[in-house]
Design an enzyme around this catalytic site. Sequence first.
Site, PDB file in Angstrom:
ATOM      1  N   GLU A  45      -9.284   9.525   5.508  1.00  0.00           N
ATOM      2  CA  GLU A  45      -9.402   8.069   5.458  1.00  0.00           C
ATOM      3  C   GLU A  45     -10.372   7.611   4.382  1.00  0.00           C
ATOM      4  O   GLU A  45     -10.274   6.493   3.876  1.00  0.00           O
ATOM      5  CB  GLU A  45      -9.853   7.527   6.814  1.00  0.00           C
ATOM      6  N   GLU A  77       0.854  -1.198   0.000  1.00  0.00           N
ATOM      7  CA  GLU A  77       0.000   0.000   0.000  1.00  0.00           C
ATOM      8  C   GLU A  77       0.879   1.234   0.000  1.00  0.00           C
ATOM      9  O   GLU A  77       1.899   1.276   0.698  1.00  0.00           O
ATOM     10  CB  GLU A  77      -0.859   0.102   1.270  1.00  0.00           C
ATOM     11  N   GLU A 115     -13.523   4.710   0.144  1.00  0.00           N
ATOM     12  CA  GLU A 115     -14.324   3.839   1.007  1.00  0.00           C
ATOM     13  C   GLU A 115     -15.114   4.729   1.958  1.00  0.00           C
ATOM     14  O   GLU A 115     -14.600   5.180   2.981  1.00  0.00           O
ATOM     15  CB  GLU A 115     -13.430   2.860   1.759  1.00  0.00           C
ATOM     16  N   LYS A 147     -15.496   4.119   5.975  1.00  0.00           N
ATOM     17  CA  LYS A 147     -14.356   4.036   6.887  1.00  0.00           C
ATOM     18  C   LYS A 147     -14.475   5.086   7.978  1.00  0.00           C
ATOM     19  O   LYS A 147     -14.853   6.235   7.722  1.00  0.00           O
ATOM     20  CB  LYS A 147     -13.041   4.227   6.128  1.00  0.00           C
TER      21      LYS A 147
END
Length: 461
Positions: A353, A290, A344, A347
């Site tokens: 985030e 990542e 996302e 999250k």
Amino acid sequence: MVSKLYNEWRVPLLPSLGIFACMWAAQQYKIPMSIYNYRYAPAGSVAFQKFASSQSFIGVNYGTLADNLSPAASTASLLTSTSIGKLRLYEPQQDLVAALAGSNISILLGVPNSDVPSLAASPAAAASWAAANIPTMVSVSAISVGNELLNSGDPTLGPQLLPAMQNLLAALPAGSTTKISTVHSMAVLAASDPPSSGAFHMDLAGSLDPVLDFLRQNGSPFMINPYPYFAYASDTRDETLAFCLFQPNPGRVDAGSGLNYMNMFDAQLDAVRAALDGKGYAGVDIVIAETGWPYRGDADEAGATPDNARAYNGNLVAHLRSQVGTPRTPGRSVDTYLFALYDEDLKPGPVSERSFGLYQADLTANYDIGLAKGSASPSTSGQIGVTATPAQAAPQAGRGATPAGYCVPTSTVPGNTQQVQQQSSSCYVPGTAASPKGDAGVLLLVLFGALLGLAMVAESR
């Protein structure tokens, strides 16, 4: 006779000499050859075609903490329209894998942390998991048993990691080339000050050392999640931002090795390499599982902008394509998975985030970094635009301000689905220093331009 030879060879010879000068500069002074290969290569050239097709060393993460993800078929179509060659799944995704059947995209398949205890306790459970979840219609390059498990905050998982990996390896079909590994956060490092002094936390040795032995014995890679964004979040000076975004900067000299670092990604990667080498695992490859940069954030999240996200990811892709490597390991391109394909939206935590996606749920790009097939990176000179940010506000809890340098982040990294208590690590605060080698490389590039100019003048006469 001399005049005749000059007239016949002046046009092809001068650019060739210039290109040779650039190649020599790239080799000697770590200047990415992407300056030639991608920005100026004609669309029909071999160089362009090579790098516009799928590239095995560029991957992307597919997170699922969202309620608005595109259908599997649409996601597969998006992926195959890009030069992305690898896809990381945090858990089995049967519908997406089926949609990718027949493509050249390989899978890094994840075992959720919650499944590790059962795989560790029972070879039969591992065999059942493998039979149910390892696809046969696409290539599975590796399986990651857990994600950042050693820093998950659950001390019971560490001792179960190796048995789970061993049982899953035994469950692979005969002749399988799939590698078994696990993904770590940068918090497994106790020090990176400077990169040549990279070392693992001693209190992780009981769980980590046997895993490192397993990786070496089975030819599996060490997987890690570095995020230069968090290093910048700890020190929002302009020079630190440029260093993190692969943009022009004075460089930072490693006092231990004498190597000059021009970007944070290389510094973090070489700190991991030093930690592995220091424990006798020089033959274990590294995979970046990542890395990414958020394109938006809360008011106190300095640097989380579309321009900076585009600069980091775009310049990283160009850096990987150049295959220039790092100061410690020149000439090698490390397999790297960008975080992430989509945002996302479920999250928890700060806005950042939920803002690492390269694409929106409707498949439109949040910004262009040259991943579409038939296109090169929008910039390969390391100068994609930067958005200046005000001085950092009070740091978030768990993200204490630390000096700039080759920092190991102490925060929860975006790919993790758990709130983790990571171990603190030291950072190196180097003095900035101009690079004589870099100056020489620039002069060679100037020479290249002059030679091309002479060729055009000669042709016009």
